[in-house]
Design a protein around this motif. Structure first.
Motif, PDB file in Angstrom:
ATOM      1  N   VAL A 182       0.852  -1.183   0.000  1.00  0.00           N
ATOM      2  CA  VAL A 182       0.000   0.000   0.000  1.00  0.00           C
ATOM      3  C   VAL A 182       0.890   1.236   0.000  1.00  0.00           C
ATOM      4  O   VAL A 182       1.846   1.332   0.771  1.00  0.00           O
ATOM      5  CB  VAL A 182      -0.929  -0.003   1.230  1.00  0.00           C
ATOM      6  CG1 VAL A 182      -1.728   1.291   1.299  1.00  0.00           C
ATOM      7  CG2 VAL A 182      -1.867  -1.208   1.177  1.00  0.00           C
ATOM      8  N   MET A 183       0.572   2.168  -0.904  1.00  0.00           N
ATOM      9  CA  MET A 183       1.341   3.401  -1.005  1.00  0.00           C
ATOM     10  C   MET A 183       0.386   4.584  -0.936  1.00  0.00           C
ATOM     11  O   MET A 183      -0.750   4.507  -1.405  1.00  0.00           O
ATOM     12  CB  MET A 183       2.098   3.458  -2.332  1.00  0.00           C
ATOM     13  CG  MET A 183       3.097   2.347  -2.541  1.00  0.00           C
ATOM     14  SD  MET A 183       3.947   2.530  -4.138  1.00  0.00           S
ATOM     15  CE  MET A 183       2.577   2.311  -5.272  1.00  0.00           C
ATOM     16  N   SER A 215      -5.608  15.998  -3.815  1.00  0.00           N
ATOM     17  CA  SER A 215      -6.033  15.161  -2.680  1.00  0.00           C
ATOM     18  C   SER A 215      -5.111  13.954  -2.544  1.00  0.00           C
ATOM     19  O   SER A 215      -4.393  13.587  -3.479  1.00  0.00           O
ATOM     20  CB  SER A 215      -7.481  14.706  -2.885  1.00  0.00           C
ATOM     21  OG  SER A 215      -7.578  13.892  -4.044  1.00  0.00           O
ATOM     22  N   ARG A 216      -5.128  13.355  -1.374  1.00  0.00           N
ATOM     23  CA  ARG A 216      -4.290  12.190  -1.102  1.00  0.00           C
ATOM     24  C   ARG A 216      -5.126  10.911  -1.197  1.00  0.00           C
ATOM     25  O   ARG A 216      -6.326  10.912  -0.911  1.00  0.00           O
ATOM     26  CB  ARG A 216      -3.675  12.286   0.307  1.00  0.00           C
ATOM     27  CG  ARG A 216      -2.949  13.591   0.605  1.00  0.00           C
ATOM     28  CD  ARG A 216      -1.745  13.816  -0.268  1.00  0.00           C
ATOM     29  NE  ARG A 216      -0.668  12.884   0.019  1.00  0.00           N
ATOM     30  CZ  ARG A 216       0.484  12.856  -0.630  1.00  0.00           C
ATOM     31  NH1 ARG A 216       0.713  13.715  -1.610  1.00  0.00           N
ATOM     32  NH2 ARG A 216       1.413  12.004  -0.321  1.00  0.00           N
ATOM     33  N   ASN A 236      -0.836  -1.924  -5.421  1.00  0.00           N
ATOM     34  CA  ASN A 236      -0.541  -2.331  -6.800  1.00  0.00           C
ATOM     35  C   ASN A 236       0.025  -3.743  -6.856  1.00  0.00           C
ATOM     36  O   ASN A 236       0.586  -4.257  -5.897  1.00  0.00           O
ATOM     37  CB  ASN A 236       0.419  -1.347  -7.470  1.00  0.00           C
ATOM     38  CG  ASN A 236       1.792  -1.371  -6.827  1.00  0.00           C
ATOM     39  OD1 ASN A 236       1.950  -1.810  -5.706  1.00  0.00           O
ATOM     40  ND2 ASN A 236       2.792  -0.897  -7.550  1.00  0.00           N
ATOM     41  N   SER A 237      -0.167  -4.368  -8.014  1.00  0.00           N
ATOM     42  CA  SER A 237       0.437  -5.673  -8.287  1.00  0.00           C
ATOM     43  C   SER A 237       0.758  -5.720  -9.781  1.00  0.00           C
ATOM     44  O   SER A 237       0.183  -4.982 -10.583  1.00  0.00           O
ATOM     45  CB  SER A 237      -0.510  -6.806  -7.898  1.00  0.00           C
ATOM     46  OG  SER A 237      -1.726  -6.697  -8.601  1.00  0.00           O
ATOM     47  N   ASP A 244      -7.613   1.184  -5.605  1.00  0.00           N
ATOM     48  CA  ASP A 244      -7.781   2.298  -4.666  1.00  0.00           C
ATOM     49  C   ASP A 244      -8.289   1.734  -3.335  1.00  0.00           C
ATOM     50  O   ASP A 244      -9.398   1.209  -3.254  1.00  0.00           O
ATOM     51  CB  ASP A 244      -8.781   3.310  -5.234  1.00  0.00           C
ATOM     52  CG  ASP A 244      -8.899   4.563  -4.363  1.00  0.00           C
ATOM     53  OD1 ASP A 244      -8.447   4.543  -3.209  1.00  0.00           O
ATOM     54  OD2 ASP A 244      -9.470   5.556  -4.853  1.00  0.00           O
ATOM     55  N   VAL A 245      -7.460   1.813  -2.299  1.00  0.00           N
ATOM     56  CA  VAL A 245      -7.830   1.289  -0.987  1.00  0.00           C
ATOM     57  C   VAL A 245      -7.940   2.420   0.033  1.00  0.00           C
ATOM     58  O   VAL A 245      -7.784   2.208   1.231  1.00  0.00           O
ATOM     59  CB  VAL A 245      -6.814   0.226  -0.504  1.00  0.00           C
ATOM     60  CG1 VAL A 245      -6.876  -1.011  -1.381  1.00  0.00           C
ATOM     61  CG2 VAL A 245      -5.405   0.793  -0.456  1.00  0.00           C
TER      62      VAL A 245
END
Length: 198
Positions: free
Chosen positions: A14-15, A23-24, A29-30, A50-51
């Motif tokens: 997670v990044m 916005s943040r 990703n994979s 998108d998490v």
């Protein structure tokens, strides 16, 4: 690059990113190897999920947990849950403190709880738990705990049972409250009344 070099799917981490609007967001990703029509390695296919909502919920849950821990500490209240099938007990951090036990060195089992009790109170405390499980009634019990240094702490334990679809008790959960000060005041009042009667 790793997916291409290894020739296998690579799951990333997670990044946190900044969107074009400023916005943040959090993404996961994979990547997997991508083969051309001849079956040769031509690159990698990347999936980005998108998490952000999940990450925000995790943060909120952590914040609520921290608030609960602080509230329990300030109130002198610890929570517990007992799985009757496995015998495993789950204790909140404050419950370890109430019993004077180190969470890293204590296995939370029924026997560990029993050993912490004052010997004179063990039988009655166990009987009240057995009655609550047998009769499916709320638990109300008071007992003394022997702290490692030899001091005694009074605990009021309240709990309730939950059953499966067949009516068999599966779990019991509740709270333990430090009532040592109340017991000290009650004892002082009792001694004062005895002196007055004398």
């Amino acid at each position: 690059a790793q997916a291409v070099q290894r020739g296998e799917t690579v799951v990333g981490q997670v990044m946190e990113i900044q969107r074009f609007d400023g916005s943040r967001a959090f993404v996961h990703n994979s990547a997997a190897p991508f083969l051309d029509a001849r079956g040769e390695l031509a690159g990698s296919a990347v999936a980005i999920l998108d998490v952000t909502e999940l990450k925000n919920k995790e943060r909120e849950l952590a914040r609520l947990h921290e608030r609960l821990v602080r509230a329990q500490r300030s109130a002198g209240v610890g929570t517990w849950e007992w799985d009757l099938a496995t015998g495993r007990l789950e204790w909140s951090p404050e419950l370890f403190r109430l019993f004077g036990l180190d969470p890293a060195a204590t296995e939370t089992t029924f026997d560990a709880w029993r050993r912490a009790l004052h010997p004179a109170d063990r039988e009655l405390a166990e009987e009240r738990i057995e009655a609550a499980v047998r009769d499916r009634t709320p638990l109300e019990s008071e007992y003394r705990v022997l702290l490692p240094g030899g001091a005694v702490r009074w605990i009021s334990a309240l709990g309730d049972t939950s059953c499966d679809e067949h009516g068999t008790v599966q779990r019991m959960a509740g709270i333990c409250i430090d009532v040592t000060r109340r017991k000290q005041v009650e004892e002082a009042l009792r001694a004062s009344e005895e002196r007055f009667r004398a």
